[in-house]
Design an enzyme around this catalytic site. Structure first.
Site, PDB file in Angstrom:
ATOM      1  N   LYS A   1       0.793  -1.231   0.000  1.00 30.05           N
ATOM      2  CA  LYS A   1       0.000   0.000   0.000  1.00 30.05           C
ATOM      3  C   LYS A   1       0.824   1.279   0.000  1.00 30.05           C
ATOM      4  O   LYS A   1       0.384   2.290  -0.539  1.00 30.05           O
ATOM      5  CB  LYS A   1      -0.975  -0.009   1.177  1.00 30.05           C
ATOM      6  CG  LYS A   1      -2.084  -1.041   0.992  1.00 30.05           C
ATOM      7  CD  LYS A   1      -3.143  -0.967   2.067  1.00 30.05           C
ATOM      8  CE  LYS A   1      -4.157  -2.084   1.814  1.00 30.05           C
ATOM      9  NZ  LYS A   1      -5.323  -2.001   2.670  1.00 30.05           N
TER      10      LYS A   1
ATOM     11  N   ARG B   1      -7.495  -7.664  -8.886  1.00 31.36           N
ATOM     12  CA  ARG B   1      -8.194  -8.947  -9.077  1.00 31.36           C
ATOM     13  C   ARG B   1      -9.668  -8.661  -9.272  1.00 31.36           C
ATOM     14  O   ARG B   1     -10.104  -7.525  -9.160  1.00 31.36           O
ATOM     15  CB  ARG B   1      -8.032  -9.777  -7.803  1.00 31.36           C
ATOM     16  CG  ARG B   1      -8.527  -8.966  -6.593  1.00 31.36           C
ATOM     17  CD  ARG B   1      -8.559  -9.756  -5.317  1.00 31.36           C
ATOM     18  NE  ARG B   1      -8.676  -8.909  -4.148  1.00 31.36           N
ATOM     19  CZ  ARG B   1      -9.800  -8.445  -3.632  1.00 31.36           C
ATOM     20  NH1 ARG B   1     -10.955  -8.748  -4.201  1.00 31.36           N
ATOM     21  NH2 ARG B   1      -9.811  -7.669  -2.577  1.00 31.36           N
TER      22      ARG B   1
ATOM     23  N   GLU C   1      -1.988   6.824   7.839  1.00 29.35           N
ATOM     24  CA  GLU C   1      -2.734   7.670   6.925  1.00 29.35           C
ATOM     25  C   GLU C   1      -3.606   8.580   7.760  1.00 29.35           C
ATOM     26  O   GLU C   1      -4.069   8.162   8.824  1.00 29.35           O
ATOM     27  CB  GLU C   1      -3.683   6.780   6.118  1.00 29.35           C
ATOM     28  CG  GLU C   1      -3.409   6.706   4.653  1.00 29.35           C
ATOM     29  CD  GLU C   1      -4.384   5.755   3.976  1.00 29.35           C
ATOM     30  OE1 GLU C   1      -3.924   4.952   3.173  1.00 29.35           O
ATOM     31  OE2 GLU C   1      -5.591   5.829   4.260  1.00 29.35           O
TER      32      GLU C   1
END
Ligand code: ADP
Ligand code: ADP
Ligand code: MG
Length: 471
Positions: free
Chosen positions: A115, A290, A199
């Site tokens: 990430k 995906r 974050e």
């Protein structure tokens, strides 16, 4: 064109892929653990091979899966979601053995699966990201000083996380100190990596994600967005397409951003770019490389079969649609029917499905691998069925959702069905304005009565008689 596909997955997504193969005239190969011997994907595929007694080891072994693909004469492998779907080693191994991996390259999977690396790629491409640390945290001291710089509340996140796990909101330094070792240990156990980052916590955001498709000729398109704000503990429960809370300008902007994100990393195949939205601000959150659990609702509003497109792209064919031809019509909702007891803190409720009757009628779709008599094994996900409804307007979609949830009969295990009906009746939800705090802010929706329907009562009596008679 691909001729034979090994499906490296189980449950409803394996069945979904078998269906796409059947329509394309492709031979499908299922794999199963002994716990899954009686699973629907095994019965439904053209061929099926055991992975052995361990319920998980086979599904998680790239070597085993790729050698089976080679031995059974497959020319491609579809990873589904979960399991090894975002594991670059599987994509690499497929490449080495001449098996086409149905997904992006190992390099792209690696880059987007990390990430912090994904954030760096997006910042470089001019895609707005939530404020946060540039890379992974070295230690708690760095976490504390970075949190001060970013400002509380912050989100402490596992760099390789997924499935809503390995994420903790911290409102203060004390909370961060407590959460830090916990998230690290959770991430190590669940994802095999101790890396974490910070974050800024976007307070009460909407989770909006865009479906993209990209072929090997450089064509990249988006299929509009899904609103996945109805979550519990960062896990999606109900998904909606398109989002009832976007202006046409926001919709166009998010579509454009997602295509830019995909192009920036040389993306190929189907993928999802996830964003957080607050007011008019849009922030990139992560990319899933995906097919996603909720791809179904995008299929409903666009008429595009996403799994079919995945297989076509992997076969080296161009996208069968151009951006200008992609339209969306009506609203679709997906309910993740989990074998869980909402009244008991959503505790898993595995066991035998004593009776299953699928809902039907106009605009109703079920993607599932359960059937009457099926025993849900305790080793896997608790999601046992996806109920999808589509209708021309938001109001009709809500009515259809309520009706279809009521139509369905699923006995033997506890499910989230009645809880979803409560959500559909909630005035705030019905106005189409909600954010990721909706579930947490509405604990009263768990107070529904578990009145037994006449049908359930009849079943209980029949079960008692059968038990008495020793049947
Ligand atoms: P989606 O992003 O398609 O909505 P979810 O986040 O619900 O999917 O995850 C689908 C399945 O994949 C779940 O069983 C989840 O636990 C699993 N999963 C997702 N990401 C990971 C990951 N990084 N590692 C392990 N399992 C994962
Ligand atoms: P996963 O890989 O597990 O899907 P995500 O990064 O997609 O993890 O985050 C899952 C959910 O956690 C999001 O849908 C959102 O509800 C919440 N979340 C994640 N990051 C933030 C953030 N910075 N601020 C607020 N909520 C967040
Ligand atoms: Mg996510």
């Amino acid at each position: 064109m691909i001729k034979k596909i090994l499906i490296a997955n189980r449950g409803e997504i394996a069945v979904r892929i078998v269906r796409a193969c059947a329509e394309l005239g492709i031979r499908s190969v299922a794999v199963y653990s002994e716990a899954d011997r009686h699973a629907l994907h095994v019965k439904r595929a053209d061929e099926a091979y055991t992975l052995g007694a361990d319920p998980l080891a086979g599904y998680l072994s790239p070597q085993r899966l790729v050698s089976l693909a080679v031995e059974t004469g497959c020319d491609a492998l579809h990873p589904g979601y979960g399991f090894l779907s975002e594991n670059p080693l599987l994509a690499d191994l497929c490449d080495q053995h001449g098996i086409k991996f149905i997904g992006p390259s190992a390099e792209v999977i690696r880059r987007m699966g990390d990430k912090t690396e994904a954030r760096r790629s997006m910042i470089a491409a001019g895609v707005p990201c939530t404020p946060g640390t540039e890379g992974n945290l070295a230690d708690l001291a760095e976490a504390i000083s970075e949190a001060e710089r970013i400002g509380y509340p912050i989100m402490l996140k596992a760099t390789s996380g997924g499935g809503g796990r390995g994420i903790r909101r911290c409102n203060s330094r004390e909370e961060l100190e407590q959460a830090y070792p916990r998230v690290i240990s959770e991430a190590t156990k669940a994802f095999g990596s101790a890396e974490v980052f910070l974050e800024k916590c976007i307070v009460n955001p909407k989770h909006i994600e865009a479906q993209i498709l990209a072929d090997s000729f450089g064509n990249t398109v988006h299929l509009y967005e899904r609103d996945c704000s109805i979550q519990r503990r960062n896990q999606k429960l109900i998904e909606i397409a398109p989002s009832p809370q976007l202006t046409p300008e926001q919709r166009a902007y998010i579509g454009e951003l997602s295509v830019r994100a995909a192009k920036a990393v040389g993306y190929e195949n189907a993928g999802t770019v996830e964003f957080l939205l607050t007011g008019d601000e849009v922030y990139f959150m992560e990319m899933n490389t995906r097919v996603q659990v909720e791809h179904t609702i995008t299929e409903e509003i666009t008429g595009i079969d996403i799994v079919r497109e995945q297989i076509r792209i992997a076969s080296g064919l161009p996208l069968s649609v151009k951006q200008d031809d992609i339209r969306h019509q009506g609203f679709a909702l997906q309910f993740r029917i989990n074998a869980e007891d909402p009244k008991n803190n959503f505790f898993p409720s595995f066991g035998k499905i004593t009776r299953y009757y699928a809902p039907g009628g106009p605009g109703v779709r079920t993607d599932t691998a359960i059937y009457t008599g099926y025993v849900i094994p305790p080793h896997y996900d608790s999601m046992c069925l996806k109920l999808i409804v589509w209708a021309m307007t938001w109001e009709e979609a809500l009515a259809r959702g309520l009706r279809a949830l009521d139509d369905m009969r699923l006995h033997g295990v506890k499910t989230t069905t009645a809880y979803y009906q409560e959500i559909l009746r909630n005035p705030e939800f019905r106005t189409g304005e909600f954010n990721t705090s909706f579930v947490e802010n509405h604990p009263e929706l768990l107070e529904y009565s578990e009145k037994r329907s006449p049908d359930q009562l009849a079943l209980a009596i029949a079960t008692a008689i059968a038990a008495y008679a020793g049947l």
